[in-house]
Design a protein around this motif. Structure first.
Motif, PDB file in Angstrom:
ATOM      1  N   ASP A 207       0.857  -1.188   0.000  1.00 56.63           N
ATOM      2  CA  ASP A 207       0.000   0.000   0.000  1.00 56.63           C
ATOM      3  C   ASP A 207       0.895   1.240   0.000  1.00 56.63           C
ATOM      4  O   ASP A 207       1.659   1.484   0.936  1.00 56.63           O
ATOM      5  N   ILE A 208       0.798   2.021  -1.069  1.00 51.66           N
ATOM      6  CA  ILE A 208       1.716   3.151  -1.230  1.00 51.66           C
ATOM      7  C   ILE A 208       1.550   4.173  -0.105  1.00 51.66           C
ATOM      8  O   ILE A 208       2.548   4.673   0.454  1.00 51.66           O
ATOM      9  N   GLY A 240       7.572  11.637  -2.881  1.00 49.42           N
ATOM     10  CA  GLY A 240       6.519  10.771  -3.398  1.00 49.42           C
ATOM     11  C   GLY A 240       7.092   9.725  -4.324  1.00 49.42           C
ATOM     12  O   GLY A 240       8.301   9.455  -4.339  1.00 49.42           O
ATOM     13  N   VAL A 241       6.227   9.126  -5.112  1.00 50.40           N
ATOM     14  CA  VAL A 241       6.635   8.044  -6.010  1.00 50.40           C
ATOM     15  C   VAL A 241       7.434   8.624  -7.173  1.00 50.40           C
ATOM     16  O   VAL A 241       6.945   9.482  -7.919  1.00 50.40           O
ATOM     17  N   GLU A 242       8.651   8.148  -7.332  1.00 48.74           N
ATOM     18  CA  GLU A 242       9.529   8.611  -8.409  1.00 48.74           C
ATOM     19  C   GLU A 242       9.363   7.777  -9.669  1.00 48.74           C
ATOM     20  O   GLU A 242       9.415   8.295 -10.780  1.00 48.74           O
ATOM     21  N   VAL A 251      10.347   5.413  -4.170  1.00 51.73           N
ATOM     22  CA  VAL A 251      10.013   6.689  -3.535  1.00 51.73           C
ATOM     23  C   VAL A 251      11.300   7.479  -3.350  1.00 51.73           C
ATOM     24  O   VAL A 251      12.334   6.928  -2.942  1.00 51.73           O
ATOM     25  N   ARG A 252      11.253   8.774  -3.615  1.00 46.80           N
ATOM     26  CA  ARG A 252      12.455   9.624  -3.528  1.00 46.80           C
ATOM     27  C   ARG A 252      12.403  10.516  -2.292  1.00 46.80           C
ATOM     28  O   ARG A 252      11.378  11.132  -1.997  1.00 46.80           O
ATOM     29  N   VAL A 253      13.557  10.612  -1.604  1.00 46.33           N
ATOM     30  CA  VAL A 253      13.746  11.495  -0.443  1.00 46.33           C
ATOM     31  C   VAL A 253      14.810  12.523  -0.820  1.00 46.33           C
ATOM     32  O   VAL A 253      15.853  12.161  -1.372  1.00 46.33           O
TER      33      VAL A 253
END
Length: 296
Positions: A207-208, A240-242, A251-253
């Motif tokens: 679950d995203i 968010g989702v990259e 996901v990118r931080v």
């Protein structure tokens, strides 16, 4: 041959020898005054810079000890260079003055020196280019000792900067000597700030929204850690989702941090996220199998 009398001897002593002595004494005094003025200017520049940086530290709460030491070393280097230039200029003027007092014709000497200088300039173009490039690199503060730079020829940490060459040590421990005149571009990875960029993959079946919340909580703990909070310039952001590729969601931080601190923060993010995923039962990306399929 004229008779050597007290009057003639006194007249001779009060002539060229006394003038030469005065010229030499004046040269030493001028050199001392020039060096003293340059030293005072350097000290005043360091004091002003430290006061300004201390004020910025109080306002921002971000320590700038490395930048302060960097400015101090650059200012001291420029002071040494200016003192050398002043000494050379005063010495040349003094020598020419003494030669003129001794009756040595300067016109042929200066003409010969001019021709010799042109010949030397053509023969030592690379050396002159290296020195001029070194001077401008120091003046413009393009990099300093301890910086991680990319010169095009080599990538490494600066160990020494002189007017002619820059000494680097690459990650393999190899020492590189790069001539300043041969450096066309400089990529400085240690100036200003660095970027923290981490891509975190996990299984497409998860679950995203739940995973995003777990990642936000995890990186938030890093923001609250006193050790990492000192080097972070801003809070870690979960963008968010990259990407979505096959059975993997990434996901990118992103955040800014102090120079050269991004590697440590990125490793810490990956370590904590891995531990949290294991604890929360979040599946990682599918593992490719030898037959071409994927194992979840």
């Amino acid at each position: 041959m004229p008779d050597l009398t007290w009057e003639s001897t006194l007249e001779w002593l009060l002539g060229a020898p006394l003038q030469i002595l005065v010229a030499v004494v004046v040269a030493f005094l001028a050199r001392g005054l020039a060096h003293r003025a340059i030293t005072k200017a350097v000290d005043a520049s360091i004091v002003r810079s430290e006061a300004s940086r201390a004020k910025r530290e109080r306002n921002s709460g971000i320590p700038a000890s490395a930048a302060k030491e960097r400015h101090r070393q650059r200012t001291l280097t420029m002071g040494s260079l200016l003192r050398s230039i002043a000494t050379f200029a005063i010495a040349v003027i003094t020598v020419l003055t003494v030669m003129s007092l001794l009756g040595i014709p300067l016109a042929p000497l200066l003409a010969s020196a001019g021709v010799g200088g042109v010949a030397l300039g053509f023969g030592a173009q690379a050396l002159v280019k290296d020195f001029l490039s070194g001077i401008f690199m120091i003046l413009e503060d393009q990099y300093g000792v301890g910086d991680l730079i990319d010169t095009g020829e080599a990538i490494g940490t600066v160990e020494e900067v002189t007017l002619r060459v820059t000494r680097l040590r690459d990650p393999d421990g190899v020492v590189w000597y790069v001539r300043n005149g041969e450096i066309i571009r400089i990529g400085n990875r240690s100036q200003g700030w660095s970027t923290v960029l981490v891509d975190i993959p996990f299984s497409y079946r998860e679950d995203i929204e739940r995973v995003l919340g777990i990642i936000r909580d995890t990186v938030g703990q890093i923001d609250d850690d006193p050790h990492w909070h000192e080097v972070l310039r801003e809070d870690l952001q979960v963008l968010g989702v990259e990407s979505i590729t096959g059975g993997t969601v990434t996901v990118r931080v992103l955040a800014r941090c102090a120079p050269d601190e991004n590697w440590g923060i990125q490793r810490e993010i990956r370590r904590r996220v891995k531990e949290t995923f294991d604890r929360e039962g979040i599946a990682g990306p599918p593992i490719p199998m030898s037959g071409g399929g994927h194992q979840i």
